[in-house]
Design a protein around this motif. Sequence first.
Motif, short mmCIF file in Angstrom:
data_model
loop_
_atom_site.label_atom_id
_atom_site.label_comp_id
_atom_site.label_asym_id
_atom_site.label_seq_id
_atom_site.Cartn_x
_atom_site.Cartn_y
_atom_site.Cartn_z
N ASN A 25 84.77 46.84 18.96
CA ASN A 25 84.65 46.03 17.74
C ASN A 25 83.91 44.71 17.99
O ASN A 25 84.23 43.67 17.41
N THR A 26 82.90 44.76 18.85
CA THR A 26 82.23 43.50 19.22
C THR A 26 81.29 42.99 18.14
O THR A 26 80.92 41.82 18.15
N TRP A 27 80.86 43.85 17.20
CA TRP A 27 79.99 43.41 16.11
C TRP A 27 80.71 43.65 14.79
O TRP A 27 81.18 44.77 14.52
N VAL A 28 80.76 42.61 13.99
CA VAL A 28 81.44 42.68 12.70
C VAL A 28 80.42 42.34 11.62
O VAL A 28 79.73 41.31 11.69
N GLY A 82 76.48 45.81 18.24
CA GLY A 82 77.54 46.48 18.98
C GLY A 82 77.12 46.74 20.41
O GLY A 82 76.02 46.39 20.86
N ASP A 114 83.11 43.05 7.07
CA ASP A 114 84.31 43.11 7.92
C ASP A 114 84.47 44.45 8.63
O ASP A 114 85.41 44.60 9.43
N GLU A 115 83.61 45.42 8.39
CA GLU A 115 83.64 46.64 9.21
C GLU A 115 82.93 46.35 10.54
O GLU A 115 82.11 45.44 10.66
N THR A 116 83.27 47.16 11.53
CA THR A 116 82.73 46.93 12.88
C THR A 116 81.87 48.12 13.31
O THR A 116 81.93 49.20 12.74
#
Length: 345
Positions: free
Chosen positions: A244-247, A286, A237-239
């Motif tokens: 924040n396009t990649w989680v 990202g 759940d960190e980006t």
Amino acid sequence: MTAATLTIDLDAIAANWRALDAKTACETAAVVKADGYGCGVGRVARRLAHEGARRFFVAVAEEGAALRQELGPGPEINVFSGHMPGDTDMIGDLALTPMINSLDQMLRHLEALPGAPFGIQLDSGMNRLGMEPAEWGALRDLAVQQNLTMVMSHLACADEPDHAMNAQQVRTFRQMTDGLSVPRSLAATGGILLGPDYHFELTRPGVGLYGGRPFAEAQPVAHVQVPVIQIRDVEPDETVGYGNTWVARAPARIATIAAGYADGIIRGMGAQAYVWVGDTPCKVVGRISMDLIGVDVTGVTPDPEAVELLGHHNGVDTLADAAGTIGYEILTSLGARYRRRYHST
């Protein structure tokens, strides 16, 4: 050293030129416009001249002037844009050969530099540069009485072998040039691969020399190694990166590498692009930013010190596909920040 390293393989360029030359029974020139497709026109052209290329093509007279400084007297340097206003001194003093595209250019050239060589560019259907059939018909007799070195045209769809435009253009070109006693040129890289009907007396490969489609047999020329600045552990759940396009969906190891769109790494390729650590593909994660790119190196051991962005795993067209563009744009976008090296045995 933080800057990425761009290595240009001059041996590969030479091998690609020889391979394309071997596919024809005519003279093979070389297109070195746009600073040798981003690879450095001086080093590229000197190596190709050593291999046997005697005619070179550039886009504008300024490129021709720079190339003449690199090659010295002897090789023929042809300018696709023709004889433009303000070009006379360069053309005359540096023995450049303009590809005349219109009546206005023809008159400018003959008045300013009587007796100086020139070529003719014909429009066989692409509607970009060159004389159309009616204009050429009116000027043909005048042109052949001057110092005419060649007549050329350019294919619009040569990278699509079955496209009907190819056959249409070769018919038109023949109708416009049959009976001439000067060399003719229609084929760039794609035209060479279409076969002998397109070769005439001179071919002029471009992108195939530099490892790009449609020459599938081409050796890769541009190799980019990018240093890893930092590696961090990222929890679920960190980006990563702007917006924040990649989680992260699972624990991951993310490397930040020292390149970005300022280096010609097109921002839009991020969602589809990979880099390589040895034989392991590592996904770009990202958004690609100006100077930095995030890469998922989960499971790669030991921690990498650098990654391959361009090379044997990632050709220019692989990156181009990820960006929704073509290999030409990848090559000619490579920025000034790289440490440039040249490989030649």
